[in-house]
Design a protein around this motif. Structure first.
Motif, PDB file in Angstrom:
ATOM      1  N   MET A   1       0.848  -1.182   0.000  1.00  0.00           N
ATOM      2  CA  MET A   1       0.000   0.000   0.000  1.00  0.00           C
ATOM      3  C   MET A   1       0.892   1.243   0.000  1.00  0.00           C
ATOM      4  N   LEU A   2       0.506   2.205  -0.823  1.00  0.00           N
ATOM      5  CA  LEU A   2       1.247   3.464  -0.896  1.00  0.00           C
ATOM      6  C   LEU A   2       0.649   4.486   0.057  1.00  0.00           C
ATOM      7  N   ASP A   3       1.495   5.309   0.591  1.00  0.00           N
ATOM      8  CA  ASP A   3       1.078   6.374   1.494  1.00  0.00           C
ATOM      9  C   ASP A   3       0.162   7.358   0.766  1.00  0.00           C
ATOM     10  N   SER A   4      -0.921   7.766   1.401  1.00  0.00           N
ATOM     11  CA  SER A   4      -1.884   8.673   0.764  1.00  0.00           C
ATOM     12  C   SER A   4      -1.260  10.033   0.446  1.00  0.00           C
ATOM     13  N   ALA A   5      -0.318  10.502   1.264  1.00  0.00           N
ATOM     14  CA  ALA A   5       0.353  11.777   0.983  1.00  0.00           C
ATOM     15  C   ALA A   5       1.182  11.669  -0.293  1.00  0.00           C
ATOM     16  N   LEU A   6       1.811  10.514  -0.508  1.00  0.00           N
ATOM     17  CA  LEU A   6       2.584  10.290  -1.724  1.00  0.00           C
ATOM     18  C   LEU A   6       1.660  10.247  -2.942  1.00  0.00           C
ATOM     19  N   LEU A   7       0.547   9.550  -2.808  1.00  0.00           N
ATOM     20  CA  LEU A   7      -0.406   9.450  -3.918  1.00  0.00           C
ATOM     21  C   LEU A   7      -0.941  10.817  -4.332  1.00  0.00           C
ATOM     22  N   ASP A   8      -1.073  11.722  -3.376  1.00  0.00           N
ATOM     23  CA  ASP A   8      -1.581  13.064  -3.674  1.00  0.00           C
ATOM     24  C   ASP A   8      -0.645  13.879  -4.557  1.00  0.00           C
ATOM     25  N   ILE A   9       0.652  13.566  -4.516  1.00  0.00           N
ATOM     26  CA  ILE A   9       1.601  14.380  -5.282  1.00  0.00           C
ATOM     27  C   ILE A   9       2.129  13.695  -6.542  1.00  0.00           C
ATOM     28  N   LEU A  10       1.905  12.393  -6.667  1.00  0.00           N
ATOM     29  CA  LEU A  10       2.389  11.686  -7.859  1.00  0.00           C
ATOM     30  C   LEU A  10       1.572  12.056  -9.091  1.00  0.00           C
ATOM     31  N   LEU A  19      -2.939  10.117 -11.451  1.00  0.00           N
ATOM     32  CA  LEU A  19      -2.885   8.678 -11.680  1.00  0.00           C
ATOM     33  C   LEU A  19      -3.862   7.968 -10.752  1.00  0.00           C
ATOM     34  N   LEU A  20      -4.387   6.855 -11.217  1.00  0.00           N
ATOM     35  CA  LEU A  20      -5.240   6.012 -10.387  1.00  0.00           C
ATOM     36  C   LEU A  20      -4.372   4.943  -9.750  1.00  0.00           C
ATOM     37  N   TYR A  21      -4.522   4.760  -8.454  1.00  0.00           N
ATOM     38  CA  TYR A  21      -3.800   3.704  -7.745  1.00  0.00           C
ATOM     39  C   TYR A  21      -4.666   2.464  -7.735  1.00  0.00           C
ATOM     40  N   VAL A  22      -4.177   1.404  -8.353  1.00  0.00           N
ATOM     41  CA  VAL A  22      -4.897   0.131  -8.392  1.00  0.00           C
ATOM     42  C   VAL A  22      -4.113  -0.840  -7.512  1.00  0.00           C
ATOM     43  N   GLU A  23      -4.488  -0.865  -6.244  1.00  0.00           N
ATOM     44  CA  GLU A  23      -3.742  -1.649  -5.257  1.00  0.00           C
ATOM     45  C   GLU A  23      -3.735  -3.129  -5.592  1.00  0.00           C
ATOM     46  N   SER A  24      -4.852  -3.658  -6.051  1.00  0.00           N
ATOM     47  CA  SER A  24      -4.944  -5.091  -6.343  1.00  0.00           C
ATOM     48  C   SER A  24      -3.979  -5.524  -7.450  1.00  0.00           C
ATOM     49  N   GLU A  25      -3.615  -4.591  -8.325  1.00  0.00           N
ATOM     50  CA  GLU A  25      -2.698  -4.890  -9.431  1.00  0.00           C
ATOM     51  C   GLU A  25      -1.293  -4.353  -9.173  1.00  0.00           C
ATOM     52  N   ALA A  26      -1.109  -3.654  -8.054  1.00  0.00           N
ATOM     53  CA  ALA A  26       0.171  -3.023  -7.694  1.00  0.00           C
ATOM     54  C   ALA A  26       0.686  -2.155  -8.840  1.00  0.00           C
ATOM     55  N   LEU A  27      -0.173  -1.188  -9.240  1.00  0.00           N
ATOM     56  CA  LEU A  27       0.248  -0.277 -10.291  1.00  0.00           C
ATOM     57  C   LEU A  27      -0.457   1.058 -10.175  1.00  0.00           C
ATOM     58  N   LEU A  28       0.106   2.029 -10.871  1.00  0.00           N
ATOM     59  CA  LEU A  28      -0.512   3.339 -11.034  1.00  0.00           C
ATOM     60  C   LEU A  28      -0.931   3.422 -12.491  1.00  0.00           C
ATOM     61  N   ILE A  43       7.678   0.984  -4.357  1.00  0.00           N
ATOM     62  CA  ILE A  43       8.246   2.165  -5.013  1.00  0.00           C
ATOM     63  C   ILE A  43       7.676   2.288  -6.426  1.00  0.00           C
ATOM     64  N   PRO A  44       6.942   3.372  -6.714  1.00  0.00           N
ATOM     65  CA  PRO A  44       6.408   3.571  -8.066  1.00  0.00           C
ATOM     66  C   PRO A  44       7.540   3.780  -9.075  1.00  0.00           C
ATOM     67  N   VAL A  45       7.442   3.089 -10.200  1.00  0.00           N
ATOM     68  CA  VAL A  45       8.428   3.225 -11.272  1.00  0.00           C
ATOM     69  C   VAL A  45       7.789   4.133 -12.326  1.00  0.00           C
ATOM     70  N   LEU A  46       7.992   5.440 -12.162  1.00  0.00           N
ATOM     71  CA  LEU A  46       7.345   6.421 -13.038  1.00  0.00           C
ATOM     72  C   LEU A  46       8.288   6.868 -14.149  1.00  0.00           C
TER      73      LEU A  46
END
Length: 66
Positions: A1-10, A19-28, A43-46
């Motif tokens: 699971m990614l931190d919500s603060a991180l998701l807000d800025i990615l 980006l949409l966070y799809v936790e079940s697929e481990a991807l953005l 760690i997101p590979v952007l």
């Protein structure tokens, strides 16, 4: 699971959109460009060159999962 603060800025490196966070697929996922970015060990590979294209069927699945 990614931190919500991180998701807000990615953002997508290709179009700078959200980006949409799809936790079940481990991807953005960028539904506008239909590009998926993997998450390795939390760690997101952007990197544009590392993203993969998504077909219509997977696009519908990823949007529904979000």
């Amino acid at each position: 699971m990614l931190d919500s603060a991180l998701l807000d800025i990615l953002v997508c490196p290709a179009d700078r959109g959200s980006l949409l966070y799809v936790e079940s697929e481990a991807l953005l996922y960028n539904p506008r460009l239909r590009r998926a970015y993997r998450i390795d060990d939390g760690i997101p590979v952007l990197l544009v060159d590392e993203a993969r294209d998504v077909d219509d069927e997977e696009h519908a699945k990823l949007c529904a999962a979000h």
